[in-house]
Design a protein around this motif. Structure first.
Motif, PDB file in Angstrom:
ATOM      1  N   THR A  72       0.819  -1.207   0.000  1.00  0.00           N
ATOM      2  CA  THR A  72       0.000   0.000   0.000  1.00  0.00           C
ATOM      3  C   THR A  72       0.854   1.259   0.000  1.00  0.00           C
ATOM      4  OG1 THR A  72      -1.748  -1.163   1.197  1.00  0.00           O
ATOM      5  CG2 THR A  72      -1.814   1.237   1.236  1.00  0.00           C
ATOM      6  N   LYS A  75       3.049   1.372  -3.390  1.00  0.00           N
ATOM      7  CA  LYS A  75       2.205   1.637  -4.556  1.00  0.00           C
ATOM      8  C   LYS A  75       1.720   3.077  -4.552  1.00  0.00           C
ATOM      9  CE  LYS A  75      -0.384  -1.609  -6.175  1.00  0.00           C
ATOM     10  NZ  LYS A  75      -1.351  -2.490  -6.828  1.00  0.00           N
ATOM     11  N   THR A  76       1.364   3.591  -3.400  1.00  0.00           N
ATOM     12  CA  THR A  76       0.905   4.976  -3.314  1.00  0.00           C
ATOM     13  C   THR A  76       2.015   5.955  -3.676  1.00  0.00           C
ATOM     14  OG1 THR A  76      -0.672   4.356  -1.595  1.00  0.00           O
ATOM     15  CG2 THR A  76      -0.123   6.689  -1.782  1.00  0.00           C
ATOM     16  N   ALA A  79       2.907   5.566  -7.496  1.00  0.00           N
ATOM     17  CA  ALA A  79       1.830   6.092  -8.343  1.00  0.00           C
ATOM     18  C   ALA A  79       1.791   7.604  -8.288  1.00  0.00           C
ATOM     19  CB  ALA A  79       0.486   5.504  -7.902  1.00  0.00           C
ATOM     20  N   SER A 104      -0.725  -1.146 -20.122  1.00  0.00           N
ATOM     21  CA  SER A 104      -0.626  -2.014 -18.939  1.00  0.00           C
ATOM     22  C   SER A 104      -1.966  -2.157 -18.220  1.00  0.00           C
ATOM     23  CB  SER A 104       0.445  -1.500 -17.979  1.00  0.00           C
ATOM     24  OG  SER A 104       0.003  -0.347 -17.316  1.00  0.00           O
ATOM     25  N   LEU A 105      -2.870  -1.218 -18.430  1.00  0.00           N
ATOM     26  CA  LEU A 105      -4.210  -1.344 -17.841  1.00  0.00           C
ATOM     27  C   LEU A 105      -4.972  -2.522 -18.438  1.00  0.00           C
ATOM     28  CD1 LEU A 105      -5.350   2.378 -17.677  1.00  0.00           C
ATOM     29  CD2 LEU A 105      -5.025   0.841 -15.745  1.00  0.00           C
ATOM     30  N   THR A 109      -3.243  -9.182 -14.125  1.00  0.00           N
ATOM     31  CA  THR A 109      -2.144  -9.753 -13.342  1.00  0.00           C
ATOM     32  C   THR A 109      -2.031 -11.262 -13.561  1.00  0.00           C
ATOM     33  OG1 THR A 109      -2.571  -8.069 -11.692  1.00  0.00           O
ATOM     34  CG2 THR A 109      -1.168  -9.881 -11.023  1.00  0.00           C
ATOM     35  N   PHE A 137       4.128  -6.002  -7.275  1.00  0.00           N
ATOM     36  CA  PHE A 137       2.816  -5.344  -7.213  1.00  0.00           C
ATOM     37  C   PHE A 137       2.907  -3.863  -6.856  1.00  0.00           C
ATOM     38  CE2 PHE A 137       2.195  -9.849  -6.461  1.00  0.00           C
ATOM     39  CZ  PHE A 137       1.340 -10.126  -7.505  1.00  0.00           C
ATOM     40  N   SER A 140       1.519   0.543 -10.507  1.00  0.00           N
ATOM     41  CA  SER A 140       0.072   0.545 -10.670  1.00  0.00           C
ATOM     42  C   SER A 140      -0.354   1.643 -11.630  1.00  0.00           C
ATOM     43  CB  SER A 140      -0.605   0.746  -9.313  1.00  0.00           C
ATOM     44  OG  SER A 140      -1.968   0.996  -9.476  1.00  0.00           O
ATOM     45  N   THR A 142      -3.422   2.106 -12.581  1.00  0.00           N
ATOM     46  CA  THR A 142      -4.651   2.660 -12.027  1.00  0.00           C
ATOM     47  C   THR A 142      -4.342   3.714 -10.975  1.00  0.00           C
ATOM     48  OG1 THR A 142      -5.534   0.426 -12.265  1.00  0.00           O
ATOM     49  CG2 THR A 142      -6.907   2.011 -11.120  1.00  0.00           C
ATOM     50  N   GLY A 143      -3.391   3.437 -10.113  1.00  0.00           N
ATOM     51  CA  GLY A 143      -2.994   4.409  -9.103  1.00  0.00           C
ATOM     52  C   GLY A 143      -2.419   5.667  -9.719  1.00  0.00           C
ATOM     53  N   THR A 144      -1.694   5.510 -10.821  1.00  0.00           N
ATOM     54  CA  THR A 144      -1.121   6.671 -11.511  1.00  0.00           C
ATOM     55  C   THR A 144      -2.222   7.582 -12.022  1.00  0.00           C
ATOM     56  OG1 THR A 144       0.798   5.362 -12.158  1.00  0.00           O
ATOM     57  CG2 THR A 144       0.391   7.383 -13.392  1.00  0.00           C
TER      58      THR A 144
END
Length: 151
Positions: A72, A75-76, A79, A104-105, A109, A137, A140, A142-144
């Motif tokens: 967490t 990744k935060t 991103a 990549s989206l 996985t 992992f 990300s 999505t996080g970006t």
């Protein structure tokens, strides 16, 4: 209004049935678990101490907590840095890099499992380490996008 409440109550009962079943079976002795008996037993404390000590549940929960916090946090941070780079900086091949992030989206996985396993176990020699679970992992797309959209 009452039909909505009845529907919601039924949905909660249906969804929570497996959890209630597991909790009831956790209170029963080993010989009762395979029986259709759905009355709570008296062996909950014995069962809990057995899985805590014999099955090392405490260690597994600690491992899960460490991995969850590291993934967490990592990744935060990654991103956020990627989103800030795409939004505020001009650099060569920015469009190509953004296209790769978009592509990549579309890559689930599950498609990468065997390749990631080979990479972390054979190439990086990370077998049986936290790094093998955490590092793959951290990136990300999505996080970006979520981080960049609030800027």
């Amino acid at each position: 209004m009452w039909p909505t409440h009845v529907a919601l109550i039924l949905a909660v009962i249906i969804i929570s049935t497996p959890l209630i079943f597991a909790l009831i079976k956790a209170t029963q002795a080993s010989s009762q678990v395979i029986s259709p008996n759905m009355l709570p037993g008296t062996s909950f404390i014995d069962n809990l101490s057995s899985i805590w000590v014999d099955a090392k549940l405490g260690r597994y929960m600690l491992n899960s907590t460490i991995v969850a916090i590291c993934v967490t946090t990592g990744k935060t941070i990654l991103a956020l840095m990627a989103a800030l780079a795409f939004v505020y900086f001009r650099f060569p091949l920015k469009g190509a890099a953004f296209t790769l992030v978009l592509l990549s989206l579309m890559l689930p996985t599950e498609v990468l499992i065997i390749a990631l396993f080979d990479l972390v176990s054979r190439d990086l020699k990370w077998a049986n380490t936290f790094a093998a679970i955490i590092v793959p992992f951290l990136a990300s797309a999505t996080g970006t996008f979520c981080s960049g959209s609030t800027s």
